[in-house]
Every structure is written in C-alpha cells, then in structure tokens.
Design an enzyme around this catalytic site. Structure first.
Site, PDB file in Angstrom:
ATOM      1  N   HIS A  32       0.818  -1.212   0.000  1.00 21.01           N
ATOM      2  CA  HIS A  32       0.000   0.000   0.000  1.00 21.01           C
ATOM      3  C   HIS A  32       0.854   1.264   0.000  1.00 21.01           C
ATOM      4  O   HIS A  32       0.500   2.256   0.649  1.00 21.01           O
ATOM      5  CB  HIS A  32      -0.974   0.012   1.195  1.00 21.01           C
ATOM      6  CG  HIS A  32      -2.226  -0.781   0.933  1.00 21.01           C
ATOM      7  ND1 HIS A  32      -3.273  -0.278   0.194  1.00 21.01           N
ATOM      8  CD2 HIS A  32      -2.590  -2.024   1.306  1.00 21.01           C
ATOM      9  CE1 HIS A  32      -4.236  -1.187   0.135  1.00 21.01           C
ATOM     10  NE2 HIS A  32      -3.848  -2.268   0.791  1.00 21.01           N
ATOM     11  N   ASP A  34       2.673   1.881  -3.202  1.00 25.56           N
ATOM     12  CA  ASP A  34       3.007   2.182  -4.608  1.00 25.56           C
ATOM     13  C   ASP A  34       2.314   3.468  -5.059  1.00 25.56           C
ATOM     14  O   ASP A  34       2.882   4.261  -5.809  1.00 25.56           O
ATOM     15  CB  ASP A  34       2.702   1.007  -5.554  1.00 25.56           C
ATOM     16  CG  ASP A  34       1.273   0.504  -5.548  1.00 25.56           C
ATOM     17  OD1 ASP A  34       0.493   0.875  -4.640  1.00 25.56           O
ATOM     18  OD2 ASP A  34       0.923  -0.271  -6.467  1.00 25.56           O
ATOM     19  N   GLY A 116      -8.735 -14.180  -7.412  1.00 26.19           N
ATOM     20  CA  GLY A 116      -9.200 -13.687  -6.116  1.00 26.19           C
ATOM     21  C   GLY A 116      -8.286 -14.044  -4.956  1.00 26.19           C
ATOM     22  O   GLY A 116      -8.675 -13.952  -3.804  1.00 26.19           O
ATOM     23  N   LEU A 119      -3.086 -12.441  -5.792  1.00 20.41           N
ATOM     24  CA  LEU A 119      -1.813 -12.715  -6.472  1.00 20.41           C
ATOM     25  C   LEU A 119      -1.764 -12.043  -7.841  1.00 20.41           C
ATOM     26  O   LEU A 119      -0.987 -12.398  -8.711  1.00 20.41           O
ATOM     27  CB  LEU A 119      -1.599 -14.239  -6.593  1.00 20.41           C
ATOM     28  CG  LEU A 119      -1.554 -14.980  -5.246  1.00 20.41           C
ATOM     29  CD1 LEU A 119      -1.463 -16.495  -5.452  1.00 20.41           C
ATOM     30  CD2 LEU A 119      -0.373 -14.509  -4.395  1.00 20.41           C
ATOM     31  N   SER A 120      -2.644 -11.062  -8.034  1.00 19.37           N
ATOM     32  CA  SER A 120      -2.627 -10.206  -9.230  1.00 19.37           C
ATOM     33  C   SER A 120      -2.951 -10.929 -10.520  1.00 19.37           C
ATOM     34  O   SER A 120      -2.280 -10.736 -11.546  1.00 19.37           O
ATOM     35  CB  SER A 120      -1.264  -9.540  -9.386  1.00 19.37           C
ATOM     36  OG  SER A 120      -1.273  -8.378  -8.669  1.00 19.37           O
ATOM     37  N   SER A 122      -5.437 -10.177 -12.236  1.00 19.24           N
ATOM     38  CA  SER A 122      -5.918  -9.134 -13.156  1.00 19.24           C
ATOM     39  C   SER A 122      -4.745  -8.448 -13.863  1.00 19.24           C
ATOM     40  O   SER A 122      -4.790  -8.235 -15.081  1.00 19.24           O
ATOM     41  CB  SER A 122      -6.801  -8.117 -12.439  1.00 19.24           C
ATOM     42  OG  SER A 122      -6.208  -7.703 -11.251  1.00 19.24           O
ATOM     43  N   GLU A 154      -6.946  -0.489 -15.855  1.00 20.14           N
ATOM     44  CA  GLU A 154      -7.603  -0.901 -14.600  1.00 20.14           C
ATOM     45  C   GLU A 154      -8.223   0.305 -13.883  1.00 20.14           C
ATOM     46  O   GLU A 154      -9.331   0.223 -13.357  1.00 20.14           O
ATOM     47  CB  GLU A 154      -6.610  -1.639 -13.696  1.00 20.14           C
ATOM     48  CG  GLU A 154      -7.319  -2.285 -12.521  1.00 20.14           C
ATOM     49  CD  GLU A 154      -6.625  -3.503 -11.952  1.00 20.14           C
ATOM     50  OE1 GLU A 154      -5.757  -4.097 -12.612  1.00 20.14           O
ATOM     51  OE2 GLU A 154      -6.968  -3.864 -10.818  1.00 20.14           O
ATOM     52  N   ASP A 166       1.676  -3.948  -9.467  1.00 19.51           N
ATOM     53  CA  ASP A 166       1.377  -5.283  -9.999  1.00 19.51           C
ATOM     54  C   ASP A 166       1.710  -5.384 -11.484  1.00 19.51           C
ATOM     55  O   ASP A 166       2.282  -6.371 -11.949  1.00 19.51           O
ATOM     56  CB  ASP A 166      -0.110  -5.622  -9.778  1.00 19.51           C
ATOM     57  CG  ASP A 166      -0.502  -5.526  -8.310  1.00 19.51           C
ATOM     58  OD1 ASP A 166       0.396  -5.523  -7.453  1.00 19.51           O
ATOM     59  OD2 ASP A 166      -1.710  -5.433  -8.030  1.00 19.51           O
ATOM     60  N   TYR A 218      -9.992  -0.059  -0.348  1.00 15.37           N
ATOM     61  CA  TYR A 218      -8.749   0.303  -1.041  1.00 15.37           C
ATOM     62  C   TYR A 218      -8.787   1.782  -1.409  1.00 15.37           C
ATOM     63  O   TYR A 218      -7.859   2.545  -1.120  1.00 15.37           O
ATOM     64  CB  TYR A 218      -8.580  -0.570  -2.291  1.00 15.37           C
ATOM     65  CG  TYR A 218      -7.262  -0.353  -2.998  1.00 15.37           C
ATOM     66  CD1 TYR A 218      -6.168  -1.163  -2.725  1.00 15.37           C
ATOM     67  CD2 TYR A 218      -7.104   0.672  -3.925  1.00 15.37           C
ATOM     68  CE1 TYR A 218      -4.952  -0.968  -3.369  1.00 15.37           C
ATOM     69  CE2 TYR A 218      -5.895   0.875  -4.568  1.00 15.37           C
ATOM     70  CZ  TYR A 218      -4.822   0.051  -4.293  1.00 15.37           C
ATOM     71  OH  TYR A 218      -3.616   0.258  -4.924  1.00 15.37           O
TER      72      TYR A 218
HETATM   73  C1  GLA Z   1      -3.244  -4.039  -4.991  1.00 14.28           C
HETATM   74  C2  GLA Z   1      -2.975  -2.926  -6.014  1.00 14.28           C
HETATM   75  C3  GLA Z   1      -1.508  -2.500  -5.983  1.00 14.28           C
HETATM   76  C4  GLA Z   1      -1.030  -2.194  -4.568  1.00 14.28           C
HETATM   77  C5  GLA Z   1      -1.425  -3.323  -3.608  1.00 14.28           C
HETATM   78  C6  GLA Z   1      -1.110  -2.987  -2.179  1.00 14.28           C
HETATM   79  O1  GLA Z   1      -2.573  -5.213  -5.360  1.00 14.28           O
HETATM   80  O2  GLA Z   1      -3.289  -3.375  -7.307  1.00 14.28           O
HETATM   81  O3  GLA Z   1      -1.330  -1.379  -6.822  1.00 14.28           O
HETATM   82  O4  GLA Z   1      -1.515  -0.957  -4.127  1.00 14.28           O
HETATM   83  O5  GLA Z   1      -2.819  -3.635  -3.703  1.00 14.28           O
HETATM   84  O6  GLA Z   1       0.248  -2.860  -1.992  1.00 14.28           O
END
Ligand code: GLA
Length: 377
Positions: A32, A34, A116, A119-120, A122, A154, A166, A218
């Site tokens: 949190h 970036d 979900g 682990l990114s 998306s 996004e 990500d 978020y």
């Molecule tokens: C999600 C967001 C990222 C980052 C993280 C927290 O994965 O996509 O950009 O902010 O949360 O570090």
C-alpha cells in the site's frame, strides 16, 4: 503453448498470430505504498496467464477463456467505453481501449494465476494482452509504458484505483530476484532472492477469504494518503521522514495520521529489507515482514481474521516472518519458513482454519520467475 494454439484454432478458425504469457506476483514487502511514490519489493510467481491473439478483418473483438468452458464474448470495437463489457472481460477490453486498437481481434485466455487470491491475476491478464497488442501492432512500447497502459486500463476502464506495482512486476520481473521498483519513476533494481541454498522457502497461503471492503476500502485508504499529502503540503509521503511525519501529527485528523504513518514506516522497512537481503540476514528480513503485517493490521486496518490467523499460526510454528500481501481484506499471506518446516506449518494452518470455521486455505510455494514474454509469433 501448442495446446492453447490448437484450442484457438478449434474455437476461432485460423492460427494465433502471437502467444504471450504474464505472471502473477507476491510482494515481499512494501504494501500500500506504490500509490504514494514508494519503493516496493515484489517478485513474479511461476503461475502465468497465457494469451493467444490474432487480428480480424472487421471491428469485432471476440474473447474466450479456457476457464469459461467455451463461452465466447463478442463486442464491437467502436462500443468500447469505461465499464462496458462483462466484468471479467473488462481487463482485456480496457487494455485495447487504452492502446487504441483499431482492428478486430480474436483472443483466447488461459488464466493460471489463482483468481481472487491477491496474487494479481488481473494484472497478469492486462499485461499478457498489452504485450500481445504491442507485438501485433508494432507499437514498440517499453515496459514502463506498457505497465502504465495496463494500470490506466484498470483505473479508468475497470474502475479500480490501483497503483503501479502489480503491472510493473508482471512485465519487468527477473527470475531469481525480487524487483526493487521505485514507483515514482519506475526505475528498477534486481535484488537476488535466492533462498533455497539457505534451506528456506516462501510459503504462500491463499486464505480464500474475500471481504466486502475490498473495493471501497482500497480507495478509502488511498484517499487518506492523498489527504495527508495535501494537508502537510508535501509532494508525496515518500518525501517526509518518519520523525518529521510524527512531529507534524497534530496537523492531521487521527485516521489520516495513522494511515499515513503506515505508509512512511513501510517505506523505511522496504529499504531495510533490501539491506537485509544484501547481507543474507533472513532473521532480520523476517522481523521486517512481521512489522509490516502489524502495521497493515493495526495502523492501515486492511487485514482480516483469516489473514491474521495464517500469519500468527505460521509464526507460532517457527516461521522467520509472515505477513499479509496485496490489497488486503482477504487474499493471501506469505511466510518465510525453513524448508523442512513446510509440511508442519501447512497442516498447522489448515487445522487452525478448520477450528476457526474458516474456508480451507490453499498453499503454494514459488521462487521468483520471469516477467511477461512473447512465447510464439
Ligand atoms: C493491490 C494494487 C496495488 C497495490 C497493492 C497494495 O494489489 O493493485 O497497486 O496498491 O494492492 O500494496
């Protein structure tokens, strides 16, 4: 790769012109921050999303996924606009929209990054599509430009105000290293993360929890950091030391202060973690992971009972350090563990979840892998 090629031909007729892959990620530390211009230290996991793509002679975009049992979604290029399209297709359509694709495409997706799980998946999908488009339309964008395009998709098309971590790591990662990413200018340094010779392993625990706060929570945390910056009259939370920030506590309301406190302390922890890795000091790294988790749990308030239970149980059973990763309110935690503790820690966490009446967690391990690639064209 052959498999997705054949399936593409069966589904759409013709061969794909390009096949790409892009990985998911875990973040070692730097959570949190970036979107506050911080440094972050993620790495790519071995699970990837594969995209096969070919141009058409009309304006139709046809998208299918091997995980959606043959369903084909069709949409006219000219109707692309934010939020248009079935929700899972928006990550694809958003990238086409941002990159101003002006010709129809057939697209087949094989998404192997767990959905979900924090682990990114998306970002992996966006980046695999972005490099395929870049390749087919000879745009010659560099990795930073592609990451920014995927993030814009996004932010503006899907409507999730994510930062740049990500997408950057999915594109820029190098096997064997964690990626020290400066989110201000997207410059990177590869920090070797070779834990196997030390007898260590990084356990990824997908709690399978998805709490409702994911989206609103978020955006709200991000807004608090932006408010702190505005009130303090600074460029970003990157530009203030922990001691200066603490000294100006009275200028901020309590919630804004504590959210910003997480950010400024987490920024320092990332730099300390890089130093620990350079010194092969894994017990120091473990302590920093623990501090990061406490800060996310108590100050930033983005953890949840399942994540806390995974972290606490891992630590009770000998982990060197553990923390939640990603946006929070569910998703995954990581634990830095001795490799020979792997089975015992997994079963302790599984039993603790069972006793707590939580959904059974899923476990993964992954060494740092490479970023997105064109694998056939
Ligand atoms: C999600 C967001 C990222 C980052 C993280 C927290 O994965 O996509 O950009 O902010 O949360 O570090």
């Amino acid at each position: 790769m052959d498999d997705i090629g054949k399936r593409f031909t069966n589904l759409f007729g013709g061969n794909p012109e390009v096949i790409t892959t892009a990985p998911g990620r875990v973040n070692l530390i730097g959570e949190h921050i970036d979107y506050s211009d911080g440094f972050v230290l993620p790495f790519a996991i071995k699970n990837v999303t594969t995209v096969a793509m070919a141009r058409r002679n009309d304006n139709m975009i046809r998208i299918s996924s091997l995980q959606k049992a043959g369903e084909v979604v069709s949409i006219d290029l000219t109707s692309l606009a934010p939020q248009v399209g079935e929700s899972w297709t928006r990550y694809v359509l958003g990238v086409l929209w941002v990159l101003k694709v002006d010709r129809g495409l057939d697209i087949l997706i094989d998404g192997r990054v767990p959905l979900g799980a924090g682990l990114s998946s998306s970002a992996a999908l966006e980046c695999a599509v972005a490099i395929a488009v870049d390749h087919l339309f000879e745009k010659n964008l560099d990795q930073a430009q592609l990451a920014l395009a995927a993030q814009k998709a996004e932010n503006d098309y899907v409507g999730m105000p994510c930062g740049i971590m990500d997408q950057s790591v999915s594109l820029m990662a190098k096997a064997g290293s964690a990626l020290l990413l400066d989110c201000r200018d997207l410059s990177t340094t590869n920090i070797p993360f070779d834990i196997a010779p030390q007898g260590l392993e990084l356990l990824i625990i997908d709690t399978q929890a998805h709490h409702k706060l994911v989206d609103g929570g978020y955006a709200e945390r991000r807004a608090s950091c932006e408010l702190a910056v505005k009130v303090l009259g600074i460029t970003s939370l990157r530009d203030i030391s922990v001691s200066d920030y603490v000294a100006r506590k009275s200028e901020l309301d309590p919630t804004t202060y504590i959210r910003g406190f997480h950010a400024v302390t987490e920024m320092q922890r990332v730099l300390d973690a890089v130093q620990a890795l350079k010194e092969n000091n894994f017990s120091k790294l473990g302590k920093l992971l623990n501090e990061s988790h406490k800060s996310l749990r108590d100050d930033y308030n983005v953890s949840c009972p399942e994540l806390n239970l995974a972290v606490d149980t891992a630590l009770e059973h000998g982990a060197l350090g553990a923390r939640m990763v990603g946006g929070g309110f569910g998703g995954s935690a990581i634990a830095l563990i001795k490799a020979d503790h792997l089975d015992a820690i997994q079963s302790a966490i599984a039993s603790a979840f069972d006793a707590g009446h939580f959904k059974a967690p899923r476990f993964f391990t992954s060494l740092p892998g490479d970023g997105a690639q064109v694998i056939a064209s």
